[in-house]
Write a protein that holds these residues in place. Structure first.
Motif, PDB file in Angstrom:
ATOM      1  N   PRO A  99       0.806  -1.183  -0.017  1.00  0.00           N
ATOM      2  CA  PRO A  99      -0.059  -0.080   0.085  1.00  0.00           C
ATOM      3  C   PRO A  99       0.932   1.290  -0.044  1.00  0.00           C
ATOM      4  O   PRO A  99       1.925   1.169  -0.004  1.00  0.00           O
ATOM      5  CB  PRO A  99      -0.842  -0.195   1.547  1.00  0.00           C
ATOM      6  CG  PRO A  99       0.076  -1.136   2.264  1.00  0.00           C
ATOM      7  CD  PRO A  99       0.858  -1.906   1.288  1.00  0.00           C
ATOM      8  N   ASP A 100       0.083   2.363   0.249  1.00  0.00           N
ATOM      9  CA  ASP A 100       1.136   3.720   0.086  1.00  0.00           C
ATOM     10  C   ASP A 100       1.664   3.911   1.670  1.00  0.00           C
ATOM     11  O   ASP A 100       2.693   4.580   1.518  1.00  0.00           O
ATOM     12  CB  ASP A 100       0.130   4.869  -0.038  1.00  0.00           C
ATOM     13  CG  ASP A 100      -0.592   4.923  -1.510  1.00  0.00           C
ATOM     14  OD1 ASP A 100       0.236   4.418  -2.493  1.00  0.00           O
ATOM     15  OD2 ASP A 100      -1.527   5.556  -1.809  1.00  0.00           O
ATOM     16  N   GLY A 101       1.008   3.294   2.502  1.00  0.00           N
ATOM     17  CA  GLY A 101       1.673   3.489   3.853  1.00  0.00           C
ATOM     18  C   GLY A 101       2.568   2.440   4.259  1.00  0.00           C
ATOM     19  O   GLY A 101       2.782   1.466   3.415  1.00  0.00           O
ATOM     20  N   PRO A 102       3.148   2.538   5.440  1.00  0.00           N
ATOM     21  CA  PRO A 102       3.964   1.482   5.857  1.00  0.00           C
ATOM     22  C   PRO A 102       3.452   0.067   6.359  1.00  0.00           C
ATOM     23  O   PRO A 102       2.147   0.248   6.676  1.00  0.00           O
ATOM     24  CB  PRO A 102       4.741   2.079   7.225  1.00  0.00           C
ATOM     25  CG  PRO A 102       3.824   3.122   7.525  1.00  0.00           C
ATOM     26  CD  PRO A 102       3.068   3.576   6.294  1.00  0.00           C
ATOM     27  N   VAL A 103       4.044  -1.070   6.283  1.00  0.00           N
ATOM     28  CA  VAL A 103       3.555  -2.466   6.684  1.00  0.00           C
ATOM     29  C   VAL A 103       4.781  -2.940   7.459  1.00  0.00           C
ATOM     30  O   VAL A 103       5.888  -2.759   7.262  1.00  0.00           O
ATOM     31  CB  VAL A 103       3.392  -3.226   5.370  1.00  0.00           C
ATOM     32  CG1 VAL A 103       3.131  -4.739   5.904  1.00  0.00           C
ATOM     33  CG2 VAL A 103       2.341  -2.692   4.624  1.00  0.00           C
TER      34      VAL A 103
END
Ligand code: C2O
Ligand code: CU
Length: 841
Positions: A643-647
């Motif tokens: 995704p666009d954000g962190p994982v």
């Protein structure tokens, strides 16, 4: 609360309760047997025993010192049967030493004041001079006066305390039975021992306690103290033994002469040491001991053949002996303890216990040479009918056409498709935190180099041992290789000595794909821990050469660094950041190489588990907010789109490490709470056809129950991890025949999880806790059997050989939890044991 945690918690609470019940009932039994005698001193004229040994000591005032003892919390303080030389007696002992003339008033005094004194007197005060006695009597006056004047009050207090302890003890027993029932709720064999064996041993006598003991104690506890008739004759005057100096010769100082008269209180006022009052308490106490032993030292499980008989017989015999003893005492009066005899008995107990320990230590020692199977070794042939109860024993009948393990090699002798060399040597490595590990490594890297092959490849791997002083061998965990290439020293080969080399050849079978790993199987519990392992990835035959995917193999391990445990992903024991462009496919191959299971979460995205132990899951659905659990040796393939954000991939108990992926490598994610529901593989994915299922007719079913208890393994004391009550090499070897359909049933009654690994085969999970799987077919080579769980798995016996079958908590396997799956026509020429250099675990 997770099922496994709940189960483990119940087991632990149960052990604590059983210990508490044991102590409570033991104490109660002693206290009950120390109440005054109901009949007027018939023993004043001893019949059975020589007079010097037989002493009247049951007069109430005499008993007074004892009365204090329950409150003191020291059952050994009992005065009436003279349990303890340290407390309780000084006043009496002193008084006994006094001269008949001057001592007389003092004696009465001393006897009366006994309790006060006994409270304060330490060991060694007893048996001094008459002067001491006087002082003691005087000094004790203020505190002891009341009791001295009103011994009935002491009895009442004592009876109330005993009633209280009985009530508490009964509550403990009831609580244990409830826990037993709760455990049985996890599966009958988890609680049956408590419900069927342990509970009757205590609950039945507890009913007798309620009927016989409690009413008597109740009367005692509420009775007004009878006042002593003033004209009561003094026992000294009437008792021929009373003033004889021989009383002073009694081992603990004697106490015969100084007691106040037996007639002081009407004997009938003291309904007490009659067998009916004491015996039920004693029998319950014996049952409580049995309950503790069964909970902690000797786990038994249905069908209890023999074991329950032993327990019930022992309990019955002990109860009968106690009844007999009480009856004798009721007739003759209490017998003063003979310290010589007591010491002898204690010495005997020590000798017996020590002897037994020694014998079982010796019996547990492994023979210097062991073979996998052969005449004399126990075997099990499973049963076609009763999956619940045990494995039919069988004899190792030699097959007509025996095949040696050495012949079970890769038939294709042509040039390999892939060739690797793994060199084992010592290697100092640094974790991300800077911690130094004195590792053993393949090709200088830890974990070892990734071996990537294709489905159908003929693979040849040469292992070279450059370790300075240790043998080595390599097992291909999860790959169904021919038996001779399985890499188990003492089973399929001899360990490779320092300087030596060994070549493994095998063709990857169709369908054998996915995330596997290799590891040393020589002293595996040590060598895997040190770093002799690495990933082995098998690409499906039709897979594209280049895939647009970010792949990471995460080997969750525990390193030993400077005496400390460090959890890491590979060598990363700190948060590792990875830049992954948004929209890209990510595949994490998680491998548990540590002995203990790993709990982990993935936060910041939903994800899918696409394969377990390398085997694809049919129709996996998206997951989020779940806790993943994977036992030692197991693998999950986890996939998601970035995704666009962190994982973040985070492991519980190592929250400051982990793997954080984001488009720019920055950002933060807070891991999901650890109380989120646990992923249940038995309900994941979409059903699909399988070659067999839980309704199939299996040719053999083997049932394995896991227990733990303290005991000896190979000569040293440890916590044993047992299979069906045995540890290696005494676990009967399951024997199968090529072509058969085999079912294994694992029931985990122990305190930890057991990832059961069968070499050379993949098992189809059939049922979990009695319930068939409702999602995708799940094939595994290592089945996580958590505490309180029952799994049934099946496989086709299609790979002849001698295959190790063990818990992949290698420390458990090292302590007994291992066996072999033998094909009935296979023989292994290799040997293990202390005099060989083959040590598979
Ligand atoms: Cu991965 Cu016998 O082990
Ligand atoms: Cu285990």
């Amino acid at each position: 609360m997770y099922r496994a945690d709940l189960f483990e918690g119940l087991l632990n609470i149960d052990v604590v309760l059983s210990l508490a019940a044991l102590l409570a009932w033991w104490w109660a039994a002693r206290a009950a047997s120390r109440f005054p005698h109901p009949t007027p001193a018939p023993w004043a004229d001893p019949i059975d025993d020589p007079p010097a040994r037989e002493t009247p000591d049951e007069r109430p005032a005499h008993d007074a010192p004892t009365l204090g003892s329950p409150a003191d919390g020291d059952p050994g303080n009992g005065g009436t049967t003279g349990g303890d030389p340290t407390g309780g007696h000084p006043a009496r002992g002193d008084a006994a030493d006094g001269s008949p003339t001057s001592g007389h008033p003092a004696r009465r005094d001393a006897a009366g004041e006994g309790p006060a004194r006994s409270g304060a007197a330490g060991p060694g005060v007893g048996g001094v001079s008459a002067g001491e006695a006087g002082r003691g009597a005087v000094g004790g006056k203020p505190a002891g006066g009341r009791a001295g004047r009103d011994p009935g009050r002491r009895v009442r207090i004592r009876a109330r305390i005993l009633l209280g302890v009985l009530a508490a003890g009964t509550l403990l027993l009831v609580a244990r039975t409830v826990i037993g029932a709760l455990l049985a709720g996890f599966g009958w064999e988890f609680g049956a021992d408590r419900v069927v064996v342990a509970a009757p041993l205590v609950l039945l006598p507890a009913v007798a306690v309620a009927c016989w003991t409690v009413p008597r104690l109740w009367r005692l506890s509420s009775r007004r103290s009878p006042s002593p008739p003033p004209e009561a004759p003094l026992p000294e005057a009437s008792h021929p033994e009373a003033s004889r100096p021989e009383a002073g010769a009694l081992p603990d100082g004697g106490l015969a002469p100084k007691a106040p008269p037996a007639g002081t209180f009407p004997a009938r006022a003291w309904p007490s040491r009659e067998p009916k009052m004491v015996w039920p308490v004693q029998v319950t106490a014996v049952g409580a001991v049995a309950g503790f032993v069964l909970a902690f030292l000797w786990p038994i499980s249905p069908p209890f053949t023999g074991e329950a008989l032993i327990v019930f017989t022992a309990h019955g015999l002990t109860s009968a002996l106690l009844w007999n003893r009480l009856g004798r005492r009721a007739r003759t009066g209490p017998v003063r303890p003979r310290w010589g005899r007591r010491a002898l008995a204690a010495a005997l107990v020590v000798a017996v216990v020590g002897g037994c320990a020694r014998l079982s230590a010796e019996a547990s020692e492994h023979p210097p040479v062991m073979t996998m199977h052969g005449p004399g070794l126990p075997t099990a042939h499973g049963s076609a009918h009763s999956p619940l109860f045990g494995n039919a024993p069988g004899s190792a009948t030699p097959a007509e056409d025996p095949v040696s393990v050495t012949e079970l090699t890769e038939p294709d002798t042509g040039p390999p498709d892939r060739r690797f060399t793994l060199v084992a040597r010592e290697q100092r490595v640094r974790l991300a935190s800077g911690a130094v590990v004195e590792a053993w490594a393949f090709n200088g890297s830890v974990p070892g180099p990734e071996l990537r092959v294709r489905e159908g490849d003929l693979v040849e791997i040469t292992v070279v041992n450059r370790l300075s002083a240790a043998e080595v061998s390599v097992h291909w965990h999860g790959v169904d290789v021919p038996n001779a290439a399985d890499g188990v020293p003492g089973v399929t080969q001899d360990a490779v000595p320092p300087g030596g080399r060994f070549t493994y050849r095998f063709r990857i079978k169709p369908g054998d794909i996915g995330t596997h790993w290799y590891h040393s199987h020589q002293s595996a519990s040590e060598q895997v821990g040190r770093g002799l392992f690495g990933p082995l990835i098998i690409e499906p035959a039709g897979a594209p050469e280049r895939e647009d995917v970010t792949e990471r193999t995460v080997m969750m391990h525990t390193w030993q660094s400077q005496g400390r445990d460090r959890r890491a992903f590979g060598l990363a024991d700190r948060l590792e950041r990875l830049a992954v462009p948004a929209g890209r496919k990510v595949r994490l191959r998680v491998v548990i190489t540590s002995p203990t299971p790993r709990f982990f979460t993935i936060d910041g995205t939903s994800f899918m588990i696409t394969a377990v132990d390398g085997n694809p899951i049919n129709g996996p659905s998206a997951l989020s907010g779940v806790r993943l659990m994977l036992g030692a040796g197991g693998r999950y393939d986890i996939e998601f789109t970035m995704p666009d954000g962190p994982v973040r991939l985070t492991e519980a108990y190592a929250l400051d490490s982990g793997l954080l992926m984001s488009p720019d490598g920055g950002g933060e994610v807070t891991p999901t709470t650890w109380s989120s529901p646990e992923f249940d593989i038995s309900r994941y994915g979409t059903p699909a056809a399988t070659p067999f299922d839980h309704t199939s007719r299996f040719d053999r079913t083997f049932s394995f129950k896991f227990d733990n208890r303290p005991g000896f393994y190979d000569g040293s004391f440890t916590l044993l991890w047992m299979i069906n009550g045995h540890v290696y090499p005494d676990i009967p070897t399951p024997v199968v025949r090529e072509g058969e359909l085999i079912r294994l049933r694992f029931a985990n009654r122990s305190r930890l999880d057991h990832p059961m690994h069968v070499h050379g085969h993949r098992m189809l999970l059939l049922t979990r806790n009695g319930r068939p799987l409702s999602g995708s077919p799940i094939w595994r080579d290592t089945v996580d059997v958590q505490q309180g769980e029952i799994w049934e798995v099946g496989f086709r016996a299609d790979n002849p050989g001698a295959w190790m079958d063990h818990c992949h908590n290698l420390l458990h396997a090292r302590a007994g939890q291992m066996m072999h799956l033998m094909y009935d026509n296979v023989e292994s020429p290799y040997k293990t044991g202390g005099s060989t250099s083959n040590h598979p675990l």
